[in-house]
Design a protein around this motif. Sequence first.
Motif, PDB file in Angstrom:
ATOM      1  N   PRO A  19       0.833  -1.211   0.000  1.00  0.00           N
ATOM      2  CA  PRO A  19       0.000   0.000   0.000  1.00  0.00           C
ATOM      3  C   PRO A  19       0.865   1.258   0.000  1.00  0.00           C
ATOM      4  O   PRO A  19       1.993   1.256   0.498  1.00  0.00           O
ATOM      5  CB  PRO A  19      -0.797  -0.113   1.306  1.00  0.00           C
ATOM      6  CG  PRO A  19      -0.018  -1.038   2.170  1.00  0.00           C
ATOM      7  CD  PRO A  19       0.723  -1.971   1.258  1.00  0.00           C
ATOM      8  N   PHE A  20       0.317   2.314  -0.564  1.00  0.00           N
ATOM      9  CA  PHE A  20       1.040   3.585  -0.595  1.00  0.00           C
ATOM     10  C   PHE A  20       0.910   4.313   0.739  1.00  0.00           C
ATOM     11  O   PHE A  20      -0.083   4.160   1.451  1.00  0.00           O
ATOM     12  CB  PHE A  20       0.518   4.458  -1.737  1.00  0.00           C
ATOM     13  CG  PHE A  20       0.993   3.988  -3.087  1.00  0.00           C
ATOM     14  CD1 PHE A  20       2.274   4.287  -3.525  1.00  0.00           C
ATOM     15  CD2 PHE A  20       0.172   3.228  -3.906  1.00  0.00           C
ATOM     16  CE1 PHE A  20       2.731   3.844  -4.762  1.00  0.00           C
ATOM     17  CE2 PHE A  20       0.615   2.778  -5.143  1.00  0.00           C
ATOM     18  CZ  PHE A  20       1.897   3.090  -5.572  1.00  0.00           C
ATOM     19  N   ARG A  21       1.919   5.107   1.036  1.00  0.00           N
ATOM     20  CA  ARG A  21       1.995   5.829   2.306  1.00  0.00           C
ATOM     21  C   ARG A  21       2.316   7.303   2.058  1.00  0.00           C
ATOM     22  O   ARG A  21       2.686   7.705   0.960  1.00  0.00           O
ATOM     23  CB  ARG A  21       3.110   5.232   3.187  1.00  0.00           C
ATOM     24  CG  ARG A  21       2.887   3.767   3.565  1.00  0.00           C
ATOM     25  CD  ARG A  21       1.834   3.652   4.651  1.00  0.00           C
ATOM     26  NE  ARG A  21       1.645   2.292   5.130  1.00  0.00           N
ATOM     27  CZ  ARG A  21       0.529   1.592   4.976  1.00  0.00           C
ATOM     28  NH1 ARG A  21      -0.491   2.117   4.310  1.00  0.00           N
ATOM     29  NH2 ARG A  21       0.417   0.385   5.475  1.00  0.00           N
ATOM     30  N   GLY A  22       2.192   8.096   3.132  1.00  0.00           N
ATOM     31  CA  GLY A  22       2.648   9.479   3.113  1.00  0.00           C
ATOM     32  C   GLY A  22       3.886   9.604   3.982  1.00  0.00           C
ATOM     33  O   GLY A  22       4.299   8.640   4.633  1.00  0.00           O
ATOM     34  N   CYS A  23       4.476  10.797   4.003  1.00  0.00           N
ATOM     35  CA  CYS A  23       5.586  11.090   4.922  1.00  0.00           C
ATOM     36  C   CYS A  23       5.053  12.043   5.990  1.00  0.00           C
ATOM     37  O   CYS A  23       4.294  12.969   5.680  1.00  0.00           O
ATOM     38  CB  CYS A  23       6.758  11.726   4.181  1.00  0.00           C
ATOM     39  SG  CYS A  23       8.130  12.216   5.276  1.00  0.00           S
ATOM     40  N   ALA A  24       5.472  11.815   7.230  1.00  0.00           N
ATOM     41  CA  ALA A  24       4.979  12.623   8.355  1.00  0.00           C
ATOM     42  C   ALA A  24       5.298  14.108   8.187  1.00  0.00           C
ATOM     43  O   ALA A  24       4.647  14.955   8.801  1.00  0.00           O
ATOM     44  CB  ALA A  24       5.578  12.105   9.664  1.00  0.00           C
ATOM     45  N   CYS A  25       6.273  14.431   7.336  1.00  0.00           N
ATOM     46  CA  CYS A  25       6.636  15.848   7.166  1.00  0.00           C
ATOM     47  C   CYS A  25       5.495  16.659   6.563  1.00  0.00           C
ATOM     48  O   CYS A  25       5.496  17.890   6.631  1.00  0.00           O
ATOM     49  CB  CYS A  25       7.903  15.998   6.320  1.00  0.00           C
ATOM     50  SG  CYS A  25       7.648  15.764   4.538  1.00  0.00           S
ATOM     51  N   ARG A  39      11.572   7.842  -4.108  1.00  0.00           N
ATOM     52  CA  ARG A  39      11.212   8.602  -2.903  1.00  0.00           C
ATOM     53  C   ARG A  39      11.294   7.771  -1.630  1.00  0.00           C
ATOM     54  O   ARG A  39      11.388   8.348  -0.541  1.00  0.00           O
ATOM     55  CB  ARG A  39       9.857   9.288  -3.063  1.00  0.00           C
ATOM     56  CG  ARG A  39       8.687   8.397  -3.352  1.00  0.00           C
ATOM     57  CD  ARG A  39       7.403   9.196  -3.607  1.00  0.00           C
ATOM     58  NE  ARG A  39       7.665  10.385  -4.369  1.00  0.00           N
ATOM     59  CZ  ARG A  39       7.175  11.606  -4.069  1.00  0.00           C
ATOM     60  NH1 ARG A  39       6.357  11.754  -3.052  1.00  0.00           N
ATOM     61  NH2 ARG A  39       7.473  12.646  -4.798  1.00  0.00           N
ATOM     62  N   ASN A  40      11.268   6.454  -1.739  1.00  0.00           N
ATOM     63  CA  ASN A  40      11.463   5.650  -0.528  1.00  0.00           C
ATOM     64  C   ASN A  40      12.852   5.879   0.074  1.00  0.00           C
ATOM     65  O   ASN A  40      13.063   5.645   1.263  1.00  0.00           O
ATOM     66  CB  ASN A  40      11.290   4.157  -0.828  1.00  0.00           C
ATOM     67  CG  ASN A  40       9.831   3.769  -1.017  1.00  0.00           C
ATOM     68  OD1 ASN A  40       8.929   4.568  -0.772  1.00  0.00           O
ATOM     69  ND2 ASN A  40       9.596   2.544  -1.457  1.00  0.00           N
ATOM     70  N   MET A  92      10.324  16.409  -0.073  1.00  0.00           N
ATOM     71  CA  MET A  92       9.850  17.621   0.592  1.00  0.00           C
ATOM     72  C   MET A  92      10.664  17.967   1.839  1.00  0.00           C
ATOM     73  O   MET A  92      10.922  19.127   2.114  1.00  0.00           O
ATOM     74  CB  MET A  92       8.364  17.484   0.957  1.00  0.00           C
ATOM     75  CG  MET A  92       7.462  17.199  -0.234  1.00  0.00           C
ATOM     76  SD  MET A  92       7.744  18.272  -1.672  1.00  0.00           S
ATOM     77  CE  MET A  92       6.905  19.762  -1.151  1.00  0.00           C
ATOM     78  N   CYS A  93      11.069  16.949   2.601  1.00  0.00           N
ATOM     79  CA  CYS A  93      11.859  17.250   3.813  1.00  0.00           C
ATOM     80  C   CYS A  93      13.320  16.857   3.655  1.00  0.00           C
ATOM     81  O   CYS A  93      14.137  17.128   4.537  1.00  0.00           O
ATOM     82  CB  CYS A  93      11.252  16.579   5.044  1.00  0.00           C
ATOM     83  SG  CYS A  93      11.234  14.761   4.991  1.00  0.00           S
ATOM     84  N   ARG A  94      13.640  16.194   2.514  1.00  0.00           N
ATOM     85  CA  ARG A  94      15.018  15.785   2.225  1.00  0.00           C
ATOM     86  C   ARG A  94      15.564  14.849   3.302  1.00  0.00           C
ATOM     87  O   ARG A  94      16.748  14.863   3.615  1.00  0.00           O
ATOM     88  CB  ARG A  94      15.958  16.997   2.052  1.00  0.00           C
ATOM     89  CG  ARG A  94      15.477  18.081   1.119  1.00  0.00           C
ATOM     90  CD  ARG A  94      15.372  17.655  -0.317  1.00  0.00           C
ATOM     91  NE  ARG A  94      16.597  17.080  -0.835  1.00  0.00           N
ATOM     92  CZ  ARG A  94      16.645  16.210  -1.840  1.00  0.00           C
ATOM     93  NH1 ARG A  94      15.543  15.799  -2.408  1.00  0.00           N
ATOM     94  NH2 ARG A  94      17.799  15.739  -2.262  1.00  0.00           N
ATOM     95  N   ARG A  95      14.678  14.057   3.894  1.00  0.00           N
ATOM     96  CA  ARG A  95      15.101  13.056   4.873  1.00  0.00           C
ATOM     97  C   ARG A  95      14.517  11.703   4.466  1.00  0.00           C
ATOM     98  O   ARG A  95      13.635  11.634   3.615  1.00  0.00           O
ATOM     99  CB  ARG A  95      14.595  13.427   6.284  1.00  0.00           C
ATOM    100  CG  ARG A  95      15.135  14.744   6.819  1.00  0.00           C
ATOM    101  CD  ARG A  95      14.743  14.981   8.275  1.00  0.00           C
ATOM    102  NE  ARG A  95      13.313  15.171   8.460  1.00  0.00           N
ATOM    103  CZ  ARG A  95      12.692  16.351   8.410  1.00  0.00           C
ATOM    104  NH1 ARG A  95      13.375  17.453   8.158  1.00  0.00           N
ATOM    105  NH2 ARG A  95      11.386  16.439   8.606  1.00  0.00           N
TER     106      ARG A  95
END
Length: 350
Positions: free
Chosen positions: A7-13, A308-309, A314-317
């Motif tokens: 499943p696809f996810r988001g980043c907490a940032c 992107r994984n 967006m947060c470069r982390r």
Amino acid sequence: NMSAGRPFRGCACFFTDNIFVARFGLHVRYRDGPQLRRDHGRALRERGCRSEEQFREVLREVEAEVQRRKQLIHQSVERRAIISKCYRPKHPEVYTLQDSFLAPEFLEIMRFCTSPGADLQGLLSYLESFSDKRIYRLPVFTEEFCQAFVDELENFEQSDMPKGRPNTMNNYGVLLNELGMDEPFLTPLREWLRPLTALLYPELGGACLDSHKAFVVKYSLHEDLDLSSHYDNAEVTLNVSLGKEFTEGNLYFGDFNQDPSPVPKYIEVQHVGGRGLLHRGGQIHGALPIASGQRWNLIVWMRSSAIRNQLCPMCRRKPELVEAEGFGDGFTEPLEEEEEPQTVDVCALG
């Protein structure tokens, strides 16, 4: 929506970073008031935020945006359910991508891209290129489709259906997943484009763009006039001009965000109806004000989980994965047995 069963996810940032303060044209990161003042106080002052009251207003605005983002998934699911049940499309045919919607030149380019021995040099003879910024223009849709699509979008806009903002910087437009266009229209369009993006942007996962976020934005004199400088949450962006009649409102492009220069060189690119611009998501860009009329654009942020994984753009982390709906922000959970790849095939990463 899944990528290879994941499943696809988001980043907490998403809940803390890249929050746009419109009145001062600034993107900020937010943890709390003291941090906002510490990290962004100077930049805000330079842009005219000089009084304590103004700063408190910014703080309220930022906190409201964070709350909006936290409720986004739930509200989007609700809106989509209402739209699916209650909205009567004017042009139901535009919801499913058909070859007849695509410009003959687009189909010719895709035939080239899938032919044996297709290479970048050959492809570039079919495209308009702008400077050395790897920005390309190509015909995408027929004029007839653009007219029917905009007519459908206006019909939706004038209905009493609930509407979500396309993104944090545009107030007017339509989130196409809420209209149910992800699977029947946008996924096939992304798949059509993949042989092209594989040649143009191999290091950005152009061959394995496996999700997207798509929306239509609308600019008019009494609504959104222009768009401040920003970069996209995408590996590759497609921006198609749908019409209608308008003057001015050119796009401008600056540096690639990972390769800034002390004095950025900007270029302006005009919109041409039915034609799309392809650019790297990280290319800093914006839109100049329109002078008259109305401008509608289809924006497709195309994403590669393999890229992107490794690093959130967006947060470069390293992404801190959070639950998401649909395609989320294009991240996927690592497979249990995944090891560091031995090759440099970017599509095998992730």
